[in-house]
Design a protein around this motif. Structure first.
Motif: not given
Length: 660
Positions: A215-219
């Motif tokens: 689960f890669f968090i991208s902002t």
């Protein structure tokens, strides 16, 4: 002994084995949350739901882990969950007897893998509540590594392997939920060696039966680029041979998720909450002496309430009662060995003077059958497997042929070497030529053979990443009596103007991207039931008024968005000529009969049928039971007049005709 019409119902317990749910619940599910606790994950941000409150990525990840555990207490109480934190300087206590002392440096086991329990979850809830009061609570409990230092991902995967090895059963479904926002954990010198080490340890982890779901968090301020590191580390899709994989190609990642909004983390985890367990693993015979292995997965499964259990009060504790099914002979009142039971037709009461418990069997007849014989009748002697029969054009597969839920099959390299390559070649060739395959198969033991259509599906990739997998939809083809025509007496077709008016508001309310996410709209009755059980398990107060039904339509939004378009469509329908004529005919049909008039009897029956019925009544001496409208057509067909005759006269005339 069960009667003849119940031969397929050998035993209730065996019937339960054929249900998908019992197969899915046959293994325990083990989830290890592997959460990054680096400085960027602990960096305080504004909460999108409340600007006055601070939050961070690590808090959201722990909150998602807590929510998943609370839900599993109800839907999967036998599952096991653990939490591993990495990139933190906190060390395991020396007095701890858990596997925390056996993991790599700068990794910390916050929650060892073990059965779900309310105290463990409440401890996590207290930690999250403390963070809400003091935003530095997580940073003080789990100090991050400073100066840009990070744990090698190879050490993280090794720690996961050790934690799962010590705490998970061998037969369980084991998964690691990897949560991080760092797309390049090893920049600079030595990155290639660290990448190779990470991939090697990940292969060791997967060979132990563990699946890694990232689960890669991208902002917006820090987008996540999988091509920097993880495209070279994570394993490719099952239909792609590792020899043909380009390490720089990010499209081969197995369901990698890039989360653009951190508040969507829990929603994405719920999509992956249920493990992907195969319904069946069978051989697929393509030709004589040419077989590959496939695994089948269910695309649609109804989630039901958990089965209730009996408990025995031992005073200080409650123990689950162990249930056992016993077969008893009513005559001897003794337990019967299940393997010695036979099946056959019911014997009835027997002839007069005979023992009702016995019946005479003629020579050469076989009245009883064993359980294996009954299974043979049902399976026609076929073992589980698929057999390719031939190919047809894709256009010959109609929408109405899909009357049951289809399954989805993948290649199984473990059963037959080369299955992946052969399966992929067959899939690509059929998709290119727009063909479907016909197959005869038995997917599980003690099931009836079915004819199947194999519909190829190529891998589809959109802008967000990998979405639809490559494989075959296994569609059970219906038998002749499975399809029945609708009893439509008269229908009306809308004009093009009415269709255009309907399309206008339907397009406004269509689901975005044409994909409906069923996990976002749970069954409200089941969710309400589980919410009450969850409140009882954690000693919380349950307020029914606070329960939110996610499946309820947003009427205000619908009226704002398409209110005018729906009104225009209704006016178009009201003015349509086909609709007007249909409504007029419907009102004429529903108009009540006039008062004082008798309903004319239906005398248009076939004359042969009428004469047969009259002769039957005559032989029984019940001609007076017939009505005058039934007798008059019969008498007229014989050339006699019925004008001015009473019922008694008609009866006499019928008797005269039948006796002459």
């Amino acid at each position: 002994m069960p009667p003849y019409d119940e031969w397929n119902k050998i035993d209730e317990e065996e019937e339960d084995e054929l249900q998908d749910l019992s197969h899915l619940e046959s293994k325990k599910d083990v989830i290890l949350f592997c959460i990054d606790c680096s400085e960027s994950m602990l960096e305080l941000r504004e909460d999108p739901n409340d600007p006055k409150v601070k939050t961070c990525h690590a808090y959201t990840a722990l909150d998602a882990a807590m929510q998943i555990q609370k839900k599993k207490v109800i839907v999967g109480p036998n599952d096991l969950v653990g939490i591993l934190l990495f990139n933190t300087t906190r060390k395991a206590e020396s007095t701890s007897r858990t596997q925390g002392s056996e993991i790599k440096r700068n990794c910390y086991v916050y929650q060892p893998i073990g059965p779900l329990s309310a105290p463990k979850i409440q401890e996590l809830i207290q930690l999250l509540d403390a963070f809400r009061e003091d935003p530095h609570e997580l940073e003080s409990n789990f100090p991050p590594m400073t100066d840009g230092k990070r744990v090698p991902m190879g050490d993280v995967f090794t720690s996961c392997n050790w934690v799962i090895r010590d705490g998970a059963p061998k037969t369980a479904t084991k998964r690691v939920f990897l949560i991080t926002n760092e797309d390049d954990p090893h920049p600079g010198a030595g990155s290639k060696q660290l990448k190779n080490s990470s991939r090697t340890t990940l292969i060791d982890l997967t060979q132990a039966g563990v699946t890694v779901e990232p689960f890669f968090i991208s902002t917006p301020d820090k987008p996540f680029d999988v091509s920097k590191f993880y495209s070279s580390v994570l394993l490719p899709d099952s239909l792609v041979d590792e020899d043909d994989v380009d390490p720089a190609d990010p499209s081969v990642l197995p369901e990698s998720i890039s989360i653009s909004r951190i508040e969507d983390l829990l929603m994405q985890m719920r999509f992956h909450e249920s493990p992907k367990r195969a319904l069946f693993s069978i051989p697929f015979e393509l030709a004589k002496d040419f077989t590959i292995g496939v695994k089948g997965y269910s695309l649609v499964t109804e989630q039901k309430r958990g089965s209730y259990k009996y408990f025995f009060d031992l005073g200080e504790r409650m123990e689950v009662v162990t249930t056992r099914t016993v077969y008893v002979d009513e005559g001897r009142q003794a337990e019967v060995d299940r393997t010695k039971m036979v099946y056959g037709t019911s014997g009835g009461t027997g002839a007069e003077g005979e023992d009702p418990g016995k019946r005479v069997v003629k020579p050469g007849q076989r009245p009883f059958y064993s359980a294996e014989d009954i299974k043979t009748f049902r399976t026609l002697g076929r073992e589980p497997g698929l057999k390719l029969l031939g190919f047809k054009d894709l256009s010959e597969l109609e929408f109405g042929d899909n009357v049951k839920h289809s399954n989805f099959i993948y290649p199984n390299e473990m059963s037959f070497s080369g299955s992946k390559r052969t399966f992929s070649a067959l899939l690509k060739s059929m998709a290119k030529k727009k063909k479907i395959a016909l197959a005869l198969g038995v997917t599980r033991r003690n099931t009836t053979p079915m004819f199947y259509a194999l519909l190829p599906q190529e891998e589809r990739v959109d802008e967000a990443g990998w979405t639809d997998p490559a494989g075959f939809h296994l569609i059970p083809l219906p038998f002749a009596d499975d399809i029945r025509s609708a009893a439509v007496e008269r229908g009306a077709r809308a004009s093009e103007s009415v269709k255009d008016a309907a399309r206008a508001w339907i397009d406004k309310l269509s689901v975005k991207n044409g994909a409906y996410p069923p996990d976002s709209y749970p069954n409200p009755a089941l969710a309400f039931h589980n919410a009450q059980l969850q409140a009882m398990a954690f000693g919380e107060e349950f307020n029914p008024e606070e329960f939110e039904d996610l499946s309820a339509p947003d009427l205000d939004m619908i009226h704002r968005r398409v209110g005018n378009l729906v009104e225009a469509w209704k006016r178009a329908v009201a003015n349509d000529e086909a609709a007007i004529s249909f409504e007029t005919a419907k009102k004429e049909k529903e108009k009540p009969a006039k008062a004082g008039t008798k309903r004319k009897a239906d005398t248009d029956m076939d004359m042969d049928v009428m004469e047969t019925e009259i002769r039957s009544k005559f032989s029984e001496g019940k001609l007076n039971k017939l009505t005058m409208d039934q007798m008059k057509p019969f008498i007229k067909s014989k050339g006699m007049s019925v004008s001015g005759k009473k019922k008694a006269d008609l009866v006499a005339m019928v008797e005269e005709l039948l006796t002459s």
